[in-house]
Design a protein around this motif. Sequence first.
Motif, PDB file in Angstrom:
ATOM      1  N   PHE A  11      41.443  36.050  27.097  1.00  0.00           N
ATOM      2  CA  PHE A  11      41.603  37.173  28.280  1.00  0.00           C
ATOM      3  C   PHE A  11      42.640  36.638  29.235  1.00  0.00           C
ATOM      4  CE2 PHE A  11      41.232  39.364  32.110  1.00  0.00           C
ATOM      5  CZ  PHE A  11      41.185  40.804  31.890  1.00  0.00           C
ATOM      6  N   PHE A  12      42.742  35.533  29.673  1.00  0.00           N
ATOM      7  CA  PHE A  12      43.416  34.925  30.738  1.00  0.00           C
ATOM      8  C   PHE A  12      44.714  34.227  30.206  1.00  0.00           C
ATOM      9  CE2 PHE A  12      39.314  35.015  32.520  1.00  0.00           C
ATOM     10  CZ  PHE A  12      39.577  35.590  33.712  1.00  0.00           C
ATOM     11  N   GLU A  13      45.103  34.489  29.096  1.00  0.00           N
ATOM     12  CA  GLU A  13      46.326  33.667  28.499  1.00  0.00           C
ATOM     13  C   GLU A  13      47.450  34.195  29.181  1.00  0.00           C
ATOM     14  OE1 GLU A  13      46.904  34.528  24.444  1.00  0.00           O
ATOM     15  OE2 GLU A  13      45.657  32.829  23.712  1.00  0.00           O
ATOM     16  N   PHE A  22      35.826  29.714  31.180  1.00  0.00           N
ATOM     17  CA  PHE A  22      34.228  29.821  30.857  1.00  0.00           C
ATOM     18  C   PHE A  22      33.948  30.797  30.092  1.00  0.00           C
ATOM     19  CE2 PHE A  22      35.129  26.364  34.203  1.00  0.00           C
ATOM     20  CZ  PHE A  22      34.066  25.493  33.462  1.00  0.00           C
ATOM     21  N   ASP A  23      33.469  30.472  29.077  1.00  0.00           N
ATOM     22  CA  ASP A  23      33.003  31.564  28.137  1.00  0.00           C
ATOM     23  C   ASP A  23      31.564  32.129  28.531  1.00  0.00           C
ATOM     24  OD1 ASP A  23      35.161  31.434  26.435  1.00  0.00           O
ATOM     25  OD2 ASP A  23      34.353  29.978  24.913  1.00  0.00           O
ATOM     26  N   TYR A  24      31.333  33.460  28.078  1.00  0.00           N
ATOM     27  CA  TYR A  24      29.964  34.024  28.421  1.00  0.00           C
ATOM     28  C   TYR A  24      29.259  33.888  26.955  1.00  0.00           C
ATOM     29  CZ  TYR A  24      30.772  36.225  32.856  1.00  0.00           C
ATOM     30  OH  TYR A  24      30.994  36.411  34.116  1.00  0.00           O
ATOM     31  N   ARG A  70      33.269  41.187  30.548  1.00  0.00           N
ATOM     32  CA  ARG A  70      33.212  40.284  31.794  1.00  0.00           C
ATOM     33  C   ARG A  70      34.123  38.942  31.098  1.00  0.00           C
ATOM     34  NH1 ARG A  70      29.018  41.957  35.178  1.00  0.00           N
ATOM     35  NH2 ARG A  70      28.086  43.642  34.662  1.00  0.00           N
ATOM     36  N   HIS A  71      34.796  38.362  32.326  1.00  0.00           N
ATOM     37  CA  HIS A  71      35.470  37.310  32.078  1.00  0.00           C
ATOM     38  C   HIS A  71      35.521  36.242  33.393  1.00  0.00           C
ATOM     39  CE1 HIS A  71      37.030  39.175  28.243  1.00  0.00           C
ATOM     40  NE2 HIS A  71      37.127  40.334  29.145  1.00  0.00           N
ATOM     41  N   GLY A  78      40.983  29.961  43.279  1.00  0.00           N
ATOM     42  CA  GLY A  78      39.590  30.175  43.478  1.00  0.00           C
ATOM     43  C   GLY A  78      38.790  30.500  42.059  1.00  0.00           C
ATOM     44  N   ILE A  79      37.667  30.719  42.314  1.00  0.00           N
ATOM     45  CA  ILE A  79      37.036  31.429  41.125  1.00  0.00           C
ATOM     46  C   ILE A  79      37.298  32.703  40.945  1.00  0.00           C
ATOM     47  CG2 ILE A  79      34.723  31.936  40.231  1.00  0.00           C
ATOM     48  CD1 ILE A  79      33.294  29.840  42.013  1.00  0.00           C
ATOM     49  N   LYS A  80      37.700  33.298  39.573  1.00  0.00           N
ATOM     50  CA  LYS A  80      38.392  34.447  39.409  1.00  0.00           C
ATOM     51  C   LYS A  80      37.342  35.051  38.418  1.00  0.00           C
ATOM     52  CE  LYS A  80      42.409  37.381  38.425  1.00  0.00           C
ATOM     53  NZ  LYS A  80      43.646  37.178  38.214  1.00  0.00           N
ATOM     54  N   PHE A  81      36.962  36.289  38.751  1.00  0.00           N
ATOM     55  CA  PHE A  81      35.929  37.229  37.898  1.00  0.00           C
ATOM     56  C   PHE A  81      36.631  38.573  37.609  1.00  0.00           C
ATOM     57  CE2 PHE A  81      32.940  40.617  37.728  1.00  0.00           C
ATOM     58  CZ  PHE A  81      32.253  40.374  36.516  1.00  0.00           C
TER      59      PHE A  81
END
Length: 226
Positions: A11-13, A22-24, A70-71, A78-81
Amino acid sequence: MATIPEFKDKFFEGEPGLLAVFDYEYDEIIDFYQRLRWMQLIFCPPAWLSVVCCGPCFLNQNIEWDNRSRHLALTVDGIKFVHAKRQFLCGLSCSDKGKESKTVPYDKITDCDVQEPAGTACCCFIPNVLYKVTVDTASSGRNKEGVPQHELEIIGLKHPHEFKQAVWSIKRGELPSGALLSQLPARPEQAPSQSGMSDMTTPLLTDIREELRKMNSLLATKYGAT
């Protein structure tokens, strides 16, 4: 040193400043919530009214749409959700939910911890199998009922402990092993290095020396050389 595990989420490519993804555990998350929601539907008679709107017909699909969108990533900021755009209700485009995202800066984080699964989720029938990572900042607290309000709750990560270690490592200014960038950007609050201080102080000392020379020359002219 913290180590970044391998990941499959694409998703974040192309995301600028990306450090790690980080995978769910999507399949495990979906299976857990589908069983939980059906159990709640069976044991909660008021929920039976949703049958009129064909709610149960789309229950499984809605859970899958919601969770597979969700990714999670770590960036230099920072932490990106991200909760990506997804289908909802009957799946028609008119009922889609839009993309939502949130970034928690590392310097605002006061706590990042992992809650391991234990006990059951409903009537002793469905065991808790999902890890939960909670991220707190100074603005985190409790609601009126006294329930903790976290800045971010991440449920079902594949590598929760590695995520926690990576967050604390980056917060200390250390780059985890396997990060996608070769180095972290310099932080404004960090003290300059010795070489940087040398670069700044050398011109200043030179100016002071020249001023002292001028002062000595004036004193010698007025009072005579000593």
